[in-house]
Design an enzyme around this catalytic site. Structure first.
Site, short mmCIF file in Angstrom:
data_model
loop_
_atom_site.label_atom_id
_atom_site.label_comp_id
_atom_site.label_asym_id
_atom_site.label_seq_id
_atom_site.Cartn_x
_atom_site.Cartn_y
_atom_site.Cartn_z
N TYR A 194 33.54 65.73 74.13
CA TYR A 194 34.83 65.76 73.44
C TYR A 194 35.82 66.63 74.20
O TYR A 194 35.64 67.85 74.31
CB TYR A 194 34.67 66.30 72.01
CG TYR A 194 33.85 65.44 71.08
CD1 TYR A 194 33.56 64.10 71.36
CD2 TYR A 194 33.35 65.97 69.89
CE1 TYR A 194 32.80 63.32 70.50
CE2 TYR A 194 32.60 65.20 69.01
CZ TYR A 194 32.32 63.88 69.34
OH TYR A 194 31.57 63.12 68.47
N SER A 195 36.84 65.99 74.73
CA SER A 195 37.84 66.67 75.57
C SER A 195 37.18 67.43 76.71
O SER A 195 37.64 68.49 77.13
CB SER A 195 38.72 67.62 74.75
OG SER A 195 39.54 66.89 73.85
#
Length: 326
Positions: free
Chosen positions: A61-62
């Site tokens: 995530y990111s």
């Protein structure tokens, strides 16, 4: 807040889990709508104030920024002993060989990087994000067992796969005396119920905690299909999951709205209440990009649906193509 054991473990988790995919850096992730650190911290703090102790993120995530934001916020706002941190691995974290997957090398490398970003000595739940068809399951399960024995994870879990794959992993661990999966994070909501065919009965039989993602179908269960948001217009993932069956799903969405009107609650409350009443579900993973999203989700805990309500919401469902397993 209400708390429940995660499967057959002694671990207490809130009946709602805060998913942290929406916290990070939009320049490092496929979603342009994610919140930066300054925007994310008040939501994490509010979740803690509401009694949510269960937080889910992933290394991908990111590209790790979600873990960094969550770790810093937990350190600043919470007692680590009371918080249940879950993170995942599988997705590609760097180019070149060994940058993704569930090999022993990847697992040992990624757990240490996740712990560093989360600013903690251990995670409570370490999940495989997807099945790795290129790595023997024996290699993966032994490596995860060693991560637990090293004290870097308390429990292990899995996400988004076929029931035969999950059963193979459970059997492999049991046969060799290794740590077994205690949770399944899969795709379940009122307009996607394919997991009821095989995976949910397996989890119930094996005492596996179920923590479904996309409980509101990326927001589609919370509004008329004619209404749009910044996320609904830009999120290609949710389009790939739900556009093909939009016409058939419309009837269910309308029934959610009708039942919400009958009980004088929000549509979010009805959609989440359906999951919370589902006998196989432990703790749905909610996303929140506003404080109001959290408050609405917590109110759903007080909504009581009858057996007739449940059947009426479920009745229009038609089979859907499998999505999310790869």
């Amino acid at each position: 807040m209400q708390y429940v054991k995660l499967g057959n473990t002694g671990l207490d988790v809130s009946k709602l889990c805060l998913g942290c995919m929406g916290f990070g850096d939009p320049t490092k992730w496929i979603h342009s709508w994610v919140l930066n650190e300054d925007q994310s911290r008040p939501i994490i703090q509010k979740a803690l104030e509401l009694g949510i102790n269960f937080f889910d993120t992933a290394n991908v995530y990111s590209m790790g920024v979600s873990e960094e934001i969550l770790g810093k916020a937990i350190k600043d706002f919470a007692n680590r002993d009371e918080v249940v941190l879950a993170t995942k691995l599988h997705g590609r974290m760097h180019e070149g060989p060994n940058g993704a997957g569930l090999s022993r090398k990847a697992i040992f490398s990624e757990i240490d990087k996740s712990l560093q970003r989360l600013q903690t000595d251990y995670v409570d739940l370490y999940l495989i994000h997807r099945w790795d068809e290129h790595t023997p399951i024996e290699e993966t399960m032994e490596a995860l067992h060693d991560v637990v024995k090293a004290g870097k994870a308390r429990y292990i879990g899995a996400s988004a796969m076929y029931a035969w794959q999950f059963q193979k992993a459970l059997y492999t661990a049991e046969k060799n005396g290794w740590t077994k999966f205690v949770s399944m994070q899969n795709h379940v909501n009122l307009i996607y119920r394919e997991e009821e065919r095989e995976m949910l009965p397996l989890c119930k039989a094996e005492g596996i905690g179920v923590t479904p993602y996309s409980p509101l179908a990326s927001g589609r269960l919370t509004r008329d299909l004619s209404q749009t948001t910044a996320r609904s217009e830009s999120d290609q993932v949710q389009k790939s999951k739900y556009d093909a069956t939009a016409d058939a799903d419309r009837v269910i969405i309308e029934r959610v709205a009708e039942l919400a009107n009958r009980y004088q609650v929000g549509r979010t409350h009805i959609a989440l209440a359906w999951l919370l009443h589902h006998t196989s579900i432990t703790s749905p993973i909610i996303g929140a990009t506003k404080i109001s999203h959290l408050e609405d989700a917590v109110r759903a805990l007080n909504v009581q649906l009858t057996a007739e309500d449940m059947a009426w919401l479920e009745e229009p469902y038609i089979p859907h193509a499998i999505v999310g397993h790869s």
